[in-house]
Design a protein around this motif. Sequence first.
Motif, PDB file in Angstrom:
ATOM      1  N   MET A 179       0.843  -1.181   0.000  1.00  4.93           N
ATOM      2  CA  MET A 179       0.000   0.000   0.000  1.00  4.93           C
ATOM      3  C   MET A 179       0.883   1.237   0.000  1.00  4.93           C
ATOM      4  O   MET A 179       1.772   1.364   0.835  1.00  4.93           O
ATOM      5  CB  MET A 179      -0.889  -0.027   1.244  1.00  4.93           C
ATOM      6  N   ASP A 180       0.668   2.125  -0.937  1.00  2.00           N
ATOM      7  CA  ASP A 180       1.392   3.395  -1.002  1.00  2.00           C
ATOM      8  C   ASP A 180       0.513   4.507  -0.457  1.00  2.00           C
ATOM      9  O   ASP A 180      -0.711   4.451  -0.569  1.00  2.00           O
ATOM     10  CB  ASP A 180       1.767   3.729  -2.447  1.00  2.00           C
ATOM     11  N   PHE A 181       1.146   5.511   0.113  1.00  2.00           N
ATOM     12  CA  PHE A 181       0.406   6.660   0.621  1.00  2.00           C
ATOM     13  C   PHE A 181       1.323   7.870   0.688  1.00  2.00           C
ATOM     14  O   PHE A 181       2.542   7.752   0.666  1.00  2.00           O
ATOM     15  CB  PHE A 181      -0.187   6.375   2.015  1.00  2.00           C
ATOM     16  N   SER A 182       0.713   9.039   0.764  1.00  4.61           N
ATOM     17  CA  SER A 182       1.427  10.289   1.050  1.00  4.61           C
ATOM     18  C   SER A 182       0.444  11.209   1.767  1.00  4.61           C
ATOM     19  O   SER A 182      -0.767  11.039   1.656  1.00  4.61           O
ATOM     20  CB  SER A 182       1.963  10.946  -0.218  1.00  4.61           C
ATOM     21  N   LEU A 183       0.980  12.135   2.516  1.00  3.50           N
ATOM     22  CA  LEU A 183       0.147  13.104   3.226  1.00  3.50           C
ATOM     23  C   LEU A 183       0.310  14.468   2.570  1.00  3.50           C
ATOM     24  O   LEU A 183       1.433  14.907   2.330  1.00  3.50           O
ATOM     25  CB  LEU A 183       0.567  13.208   4.689  1.00  3.50           C
ATOM     26  N   PRO A 184      -0.810  15.147   2.310  1.00  7.44           N
ATOM     27  CA  PRO A 184      -0.717  16.483   1.717  1.00  7.44           C
ATOM     28  C   PRO A 184      -0.197  17.491   2.745  1.00  7.44           C
ATOM     29  O   PRO A 184      -0.255  17.263   3.954  1.00  7.44           O
ATOM     30  CB  PRO A 184      -2.155  16.790   1.311  1.00  7.44           C
ATOM     31  N   ASP A 185       0.290  18.599   2.240  1.00  5.65           N
ATOM     32  CA  ASP A 185       0.826  19.663   3.107  1.00  5.65           C
ATOM     33  C   ASP A 185      -0.197  20.208   4.089  1.00  5.65           C
ATOM     34  O   ASP A 185       0.180  20.763   5.114  1.00  5.65           O
ATOM     35  CB  ASP A 185       1.344  20.830   2.254  1.00  5.65           C
ATOM     36  N   ASP A 186      -1.488  20.059   3.781  1.00  8.83           N
ATOM     37  CA  ASP A 186      -2.518  20.616   4.656  1.00  8.83           C
ATOM     38  C   ASP A 186      -3.155  19.573   5.581  1.00  8.83           C
ATOM     39  O   ASP A 186      -4.206  19.818   6.174  1.00  8.83           O
ATOM     40  CB  ASP A 186      -3.593  21.325   3.833  1.00  8.83           C
ATOM     41  N   HIS A 187      -2.516  18.416   5.749  1.00 14.96           N
ATOM     42  CA  HIS A 187      -3.061  17.380   6.641  1.00 14.96           C
ATOM     43  C   HIS A 187      -3.152  17.938   8.063  1.00 14.96           C
ATOM     44  O   HIS A 187      -2.252  18.632   8.529  1.00 14.96           O
ATOM     45  CB  HIS A 187      -2.171  16.136   6.616  1.00 14.96           C
ATOM     46  N   GLU A 192      -1.024   4.499  11.853  1.00 12.23           N
ATOM     47  CA  GLU A 192      -2.417   4.457  11.403  1.00 12.23           C
ATOM     48  C   GLU A 192      -2.504   3.870   9.995  1.00 12.23           C
ATOM     49  O   GLU A 192      -3.391   3.062   9.702  1.00 12.23           O
ATOM     50  CB  GLU A 192      -2.994   5.873  11.439  1.00 12.23           C
ATOM     51  N   ARG A 193      -1.579   4.246   9.139  1.00  9.76           N
ATOM     52  CA  ARG A 193      -1.567   3.713   7.773  1.00  9.76           C
ATOM     53  C   ARG A 193      -1.221   2.226   7.775  1.00  9.76           C
ATOM     54  O   ARG A 193      -1.750   1.459   6.960  1.00  9.76           O
ATOM     55  CB  ARG A 193      -0.581   4.487   6.883  1.00  9.76           C
ATOM     56  N   VAL A 194      -0.351   1.785   8.671  1.00 12.54           N
ATOM     57  CA  VAL A 194      -0.034   0.356   8.786  1.00 12.54           C
ATOM     58  C   VAL A 194      -1.287  -0.419   9.182  1.00 12.54           C
ATOM     59  O   VAL A 194      -1.599  -1.462   8.595  1.00 12.54           O
ATOM     60  CB  VAL A 194       1.119   0.114   9.788  1.00 12.54           C
ATOM     61  N   VAL A 195      -2.029   0.080  10.156  1.00 15.44           N
ATOM     62  CA  VAL A 195      -3.268  -0.574  10.575  1.00 15.44           C
ATOM     63  C   VAL A 195      -4.256  -0.614   9.410  1.00 15.44           C
ATOM     64  O   VAL A 195      -4.926  -1.636   9.182  1.00 15.44           O
ATOM     65  CB  VAL A 195      -3.870   0.114  11.816  1.00 15.44           C
ATOM     66  N   GLU A 196      -4.356   0.456   8.646  1.00 15.68           N
ATOM     67  CA  GLU A 196      -5.246   0.468   7.481  1.00 15.68           C
ATOM     68  C   GLU A 196      -4.843  -0.611   6.477  1.00 15.68           C
ATOM     69  O   GLU A 196      -5.699  -1.270   5.887  1.00 15.68           O
ATOM     70  CB  GLU A 196      -5.231   1.843   6.817  1.00 15.68           C
ATOM     71  N   LEU A 226       3.878  -5.722   4.534  1.00 13.49           N
ATOM     72  CA  LEU A 226       3.409  -6.555   5.636  1.00 13.49           C
ATOM     73  C   LEU A 226       3.902  -7.975   5.432  1.00 13.49           C
ATOM     74  O   LEU A 226       3.942  -8.474   4.307  1.00 13.49           O
ATOM     75  CB  LEU A 226       1.885  -6.579   5.702  1.00 13.49           C
ATOM     76  N   ASP A 227       4.232  -8.624   6.547  1.00 12.57           N
ATOM     77  CA  ASP A 227       4.613 -10.023   6.522  1.00 12.57           C
ATOM     78  C   ASP A 227       3.921 -10.691   7.703  1.00 12.57           C
ATOM     79  O   ASP A 227       3.965 -10.164   8.816  1.00 12.57           O
ATOM     80  CB  ASP A 227       6.129 -10.167   6.635  1.00 12.57           C
ATOM     81  N   GLY A 228       3.280 -11.807   7.471  1.00 11.34           N
ATOM     82  CA  GLY A 228       2.621 -12.521   8.549  1.00 11.34           C
ATOM     83  C   GLY A 228       1.142 -12.681   8.282  1.00 11.34           C
ATOM     84  O   GLY A 228       0.616 -12.229   7.263  1.00 11.34           O
ATOM     85  N   GLN A 229       0.503 -13.333   9.216  1.00 10.17           N
ATOM     86  CA  GLN A 229      -0.926 -13.606   9.165  1.00 10.17           C
ATOM     87  C   GLN A 229      -1.494 -13.341  10.549  1.00 10.17           C
ATOM     88  O   GLN A 229      -0.770 -13.356  11.536  1.00 10.17           O
ATOM     89  CB  GLN A 229      -1.176 -15.062   8.784  1.00 10.17           C
ATOM     90  N   ARG A 263       4.533  -8.448  10.919  1.00 13.26           N
ATOM     91  CA  ARG A 263       5.699  -7.567  10.927  1.00 13.26           C
ATOM     92  C   ARG A 263       5.451  -6.562   9.805  1.00 13.26           C
ATOM     93  O   ARG A 263       4.843  -6.898   8.786  1.00 13.26           O
ATOM     94  CB  ARG A 263       6.979  -8.355  10.685  1.00 13.26           C
ATOM     95  N   PHE A 264       5.900  -5.338  10.008  1.00 13.77           N
ATOM     96  CA  PHE A 264       5.695  -4.319   8.979  1.00 13.77           C
ATOM     97  C   PHE A 264       6.965  -3.520   8.755  1.00 13.77           C
ATOM     98  O   PHE A 264       7.841  -3.450   9.608  1.00 13.77           O
ATOM     99  CB  PHE A 264       4.537  -3.377   9.356  1.00 13.77           C
ATOM    100  N   ARG A 265       7.014  -2.942   7.562  1.00 14.18           N
ATOM    101  CA  ARG A 265       8.068  -1.999   7.200  1.00 14.18           C
ATOM    102  C   ARG A 265       7.408  -0.858   6.444  1.00 14.18           C
ATOM    103  O   ARG A 265       6.548  -1.091   5.602  1.00 14.18           O
ATOM    104  CB  ARG A 265       9.127  -2.660   6.320  1.00 14.18           C
TER     105      ARG A 265
END
Length: 98
Positions: free
Chosen positions: A1-9, A29-33, A66-69, A74-76
């Motif tokens: 999953m890719d993401f970025s936050l805008p300057d006005d977040h 929060e993005r990892v949980v998503e 993500l790795d695992g079930q 585990r996340f990076r």
Amino acid sequence: MDFSLPDDHPSLPGHFPGRPLVPGVVLLERVVEAIEAAHGPQRALRLPQVKFLQPLLPGEVASIELDGQPPRWRFRVLRATTLLASGEIVAMDAQAVA
């Protein structure tokens, strides 16, 4: 999953004035998503291990691996090949032991 936050977040003002950084809690929060997108809603999670290594700036694109079930992943979080954060998330509903 890719993401970025805008300057006005809304998390950016005050974190840090003059040189905003994406807060670590927003990365998590993005990892949980990403976990919920792959495995459905999770009721309660704990983070027995998290390391923040490099900052993410507004507008930069990061990706989550993500790795695992369930109940343990585990996340990076990476910006291209640069590791920004890593760790482990465990679903609390399971009787998993860290």
